[in-house]
Write an enzyme that holds these catalytic residues in place. Structure first.
Site, PDB file in Angstrom:
ATOM      1  N   LEU A 163       9.616  -1.937   5.820  1.00  0.00           N
ATOM      2  CA  LEU A 163      10.192  -1.321   6.937  1.00  0.00           C
ATOM      3  C   LEU A 163      10.106   0.010   6.763  1.00  0.00           C
ATOM      4  CD1 LEU A 163      13.786  -3.591   6.674  1.00  0.00           C
ATOM      5  CD2 LEU A 163      11.662  -3.908   8.065  1.00  0.00           C
ATOM      6  N   GLY A 204      12.829  -4.945  -2.548  1.00  0.00           N
ATOM      7  CA  GLY A 204      13.001  -3.566  -1.706  1.00  0.00           C
ATOM      8  C   GLY A 204      12.925  -4.092  -0.277  1.00  0.00           C
ATOM      9  N   ASP A 205      11.990  -3.422   0.269  1.00  0.00           N
ATOM     10  CA  ASP A 205      11.904  -3.537   1.856  1.00  0.00           C
ATOM     11  C   ASP A 205      10.569  -4.296   2.452  1.00  0.00           C
ATOM     12  OD1 ASP A 205      10.465  -1.426   1.080  1.00  0.00           O
ATOM     13  OD2 ASP A 205      10.896  -0.608   3.192  1.00  0.00           O
ATOM     14  N   GLU A 206      10.081  -5.025   1.332  1.00  0.00           N
ATOM     15  CA  GLU A 206       8.961  -5.616   1.442  1.00  0.00           C
ATOM     16  C   GLU A 206       8.995  -6.931   1.863  1.00  0.00           C
ATOM     17  OE1 GLU A 206       6.952  -4.965  -2.213  1.00  0.00           O
ATOM     18  OE2 GLU A 206       6.082  -2.875  -1.449  1.00  0.00           O
TER      19      GLU A 206
END
Length: 242
Positions: A163, A204-206
């Site tokens: 993201l 995280g954002d993965e």
């Protein structure tokens, strides 16, 4: 009095497997009074399972003394419509007439333990924020899909994305905003992908998506759908819209 103070279900069965006594804790847990269960088959208060016939045979072995003890777990019906998961220990009693108890059955309520155990097992495989598979479980799923694809010569695809500006959202609106965004993304992906597709939050954002049995053109179409869906994501928090 001793049986009634025990924090376990204590009941006795006659040689036909019918209940002839029940202690106070058993009444409290099952919501049945002793008189309501007198003469009822022990197996009838359990939820039938594939092994119920086998259980009947093993209980008869207890009655006849061929087996001294029997341990098993079963889900039990309660009068109020609820169910309890109970760990049972059945012991052989000496008896001389049909009216005498021939089995002593002691049941420990392990419902809460089973619930916690199930939740811990779920947490071992999932990211609690998005309900997706975590990195470890996702990697296992990917290995299996790759193995099947190689064996049966099926094509497939792996989509990976993160993201943009996720750190900025965390820094300006706090980690709660970041968590909310991750939940939104998880919900959007669940609505976008096919039933057989596998999603994972890798950290995280993965994020990643496994697309089994799909060609390159199909994978590109799914990727476009995911991007179009995520383009509509909007998060307003503390009068700031991201």
């Amino acid at each position: 009095n001793l049986l009634d103070t025990a924090q376990a279900i204590v009941l006795t069965q006659n040689s036909e497997g019918k209940i002839i006594s029940l202690n106070a804790h058993g009444e409290m847990l099952t919501r049945y009074t002793e008189s309501e269960l007198l003469g009822k088959s022990f197996l009838n208060i359990l939820i039938p399972e594939y092994e119920s016939q086998d259980l009947l045979i093993r209980l008869k072995e207890i009655h006849t003394g061929q087996r001294i003890q029997l341990r098993h777990e079963a889900i039990m019906h309660c009068k109020d419509g609820t169910t309890r998961h109970v760990a049972w220990l059945h012991s052989h009693l000496t008896w001389s007439s049909e009216e005498d108890p021939s089995i002593l059955s002691v049941g420990l309520d392990v419902t809460e333990y089973k619930r916690v155990e199930g939740h811990l097992a779920w947490l071992a495989d999932h990211d609690p924020l998005t309900n997706m598979f975590n990195r470890r479980r996702f990697s296992e799923e990917l290995e299996q899909v790759l193995s099947r694809a190689e064996r049966y010569r099926h094509p497939g695809a792996l989509l990976f994305f993160d993201l943009d500006r996720f750190k900025y959202i965390n820094d300006t609106s706090g980690h709660q905003a970041g968590d909310t965004l991750l939940k939104i993304v998880g919900s959007m992906l669940a609505q976008t992908i096919r039933a057989d597709d596998i999603t994972g939050r890798l950290g995280g954002d993965e994020f990643a998506i496994i697309l089994p049995e799909i060609n390159a053109d199909g994978a590109i179409e799914v990727a476009k759908k995911v991007l179009n869906q995520l383009d509509q994501a909007q998060l307003t928090i503390n009068n700031r819209t991201h």
